[in-house]
Design an enzyme around this catalytic site. Structure first.
Site, PDB file in Angstrom:
ATOM      1  CG  HIS A   1      -0.046   6.999   1.281  1.00  0.00           C
ATOM      2  ND1 HIS A   1      -1.062   7.871   1.611  1.00  0.00           N
ATOM      3  CD2 HIS A   1      -0.439   5.780   1.741  1.00  0.00           C
ATOM      4  CE1 HIS A   1      -2.025   7.216   2.249  1.00  0.00           C
ATOM      5  NE2 HIS A   1      -1.664   5.945   2.347  1.00  0.00           N
TER       6      HIS A   1
ATOM      7  CG  HIS B   1      -1.772   1.131   1.440  1.00  0.00           C
ATOM      8  ND1 HIS B   1      -3.143   1.048   1.309  1.00  0.00           N
ATOM      9  CD2 HIS B   1      -1.516   2.427   1.768  1.00  0.00           C
ATOM     10  CE1 HIS B   1      -3.686   2.220   1.551  1.00  0.00           C
ATOM     11  NE2 HIS B   1      -2.708   3.085   1.831  1.00  0.00           N
TER      12      HIS B   1
ATOM     13  CG  ASN C   1      -4.110   5.968  -0.904  1.00  0.00           C
ATOM     14  OD1 ASN C   1      -3.590   5.181  -0.128  1.00  0.00           O
ATOM     15  ND2 ASN C   1      -5.176   6.680  -0.571  1.00  0.00           N
TER      16      ASN C   1
ATOM     17  CB  CYS D   1      -3.065   8.565   7.569  1.00  0.00           C
ATOM     18  SG  CYS D   1      -3.406   8.050   9.264  1.00  0.00           S
TER      19      CYS D   1
END
Length: 305
Positions: free
Chosen positions: A211, A209, A251, A242
């Site tokens: 960013h 994941h 992201n 976040c």
């Protein structure tokens, strides 16, 4: 990436991680529409909601309402609900999510700010969430936040991350995802992380994941695919961030990844024109331009008029 691996599965996270940090409150209907548009683009897996405390993450306060509009119609798709604790996992089960994604954090200060708990507490909580998921017949995935670095504690060593992973494997999750929460990772770190992870287990799935805070998201995703990652998270339009990470940005954009993978001959099963259309629609919902590079530059070669 081995010669046999010419495809990668992308999980769309815009409805959850993409929207959670947005100041403009998005309606339940538009959240449902975003998931529907994602399915139309070809996604099989969408992280649709988060069962966080609505006082701390007000954008996700309507998680049950979003699931009520989706679950009865999409039994053949994977609607993932994020849970920060056992209570969140119970809500995910009640809302008829088809997978629970539990969050553990690799750094102490961020763990405290994100979930008001220590890293050890979060690792121990994995057992409770796994038991809830198992009783409901659902797979549990685990996202390991700040895997590559923390905004408060600085560098997070791969040895520390692997030590946590060894504990998480005891709960037999479906997958474990390494989250670059603040977008500080570079490709060699990604390659090493996945190599070390596969040395610990070849039976579970591995996910990344990324960013794009420092413009390394696409490069890191390519490195992950070359290292044999099973899943990549991405967000249409590149939206996200976040709430508990200072200066958090979006992201890696789904359409940016699909473009580069298409050009590399790596199949994603996703329709890039539908993704771009969704990105434009989402830009209108949020009332601002989105970070996606492809949304600005367009597909090459250019489409005929």
């Amino acid at each position: 990436m081995t010669q046999k691996q010419r495809s990668v599965a992308i999980i769309e996270v815009a409805p959850r991680d993409g929207l959670q940090n947005e100041k403009v409150m998005v309606s339940t209907e538009d959240k449902i529409s975003l998931v529907e548009r994602s399915f139309t683009a070809g996604f099989r897996h969408v992280e649709a909601v988060s069962f966080a405390n609505p006082k701390r993450v007000p954008q996700m306060a309507d998680a049950e309402g979003v699931m009520a509009g989706l679950a009865p119609r999409y039994a053949d798709r994977n609607l993932i609900g994020l849970a920060l604790n056992a209570r969140g996992a119970e809500r995910a089960v009640a809302a008829k999510c088809s997978q629970i994604n539990y969050v553990v954090v690799a750094s102490e200060t961020f763990a405290n700010r994100n979930q008001n708990a220590s890293v050890a507490d979060l690792v121990n909580g994995t057992r409770d969430v796994a038991a809830i998921a198992r009783a409901a017949g659902l797979p549990m995935s685990i996202s390991l936040a700040t895997s590559f670095g923390c905004p408060f504690d600085g560098e997070v060593s791969v040895e520390r991350v692997m030590g946590i992973v060894e504990e998480l494997l005891k709960s037999d999750p479906f997958d474990i995802g390494f989250a670059d929460t603040i977008g500080c990772a570079v490709p060699p770190q990604v390659t090493e992380m996945l190599a070390r992870a596969r040395a610990l287990s070849t039976s579970i799935k591995w996910r990344c994941h990324f960013h794009d805070t420092r413009n390394t998201g696409v490069a890191n995703a390519i490195a992950a695919v070359e290292a044999g990652v099973d899943f990549l998270d991405a967000s249409t339009g590149g939206v996200g961030g976040c709430p508990f990470a200072p200066a958090a940005t979006g992201n890696v954009a789904t359409e940016d990844l699909v473009y580069v993978f298409n050009r590399m001959g790596i199949e994603t099963g996703l329709d890039i024109d539908t993704l771009l259309d969704t990105s434009r629609w989402l830009s209108g919902v949020l009332g601002k331009p989105l970070p996606s590079a492809l949304g600005r530059a367009g597909v090459f070669p250019a489409r005929a008029a």
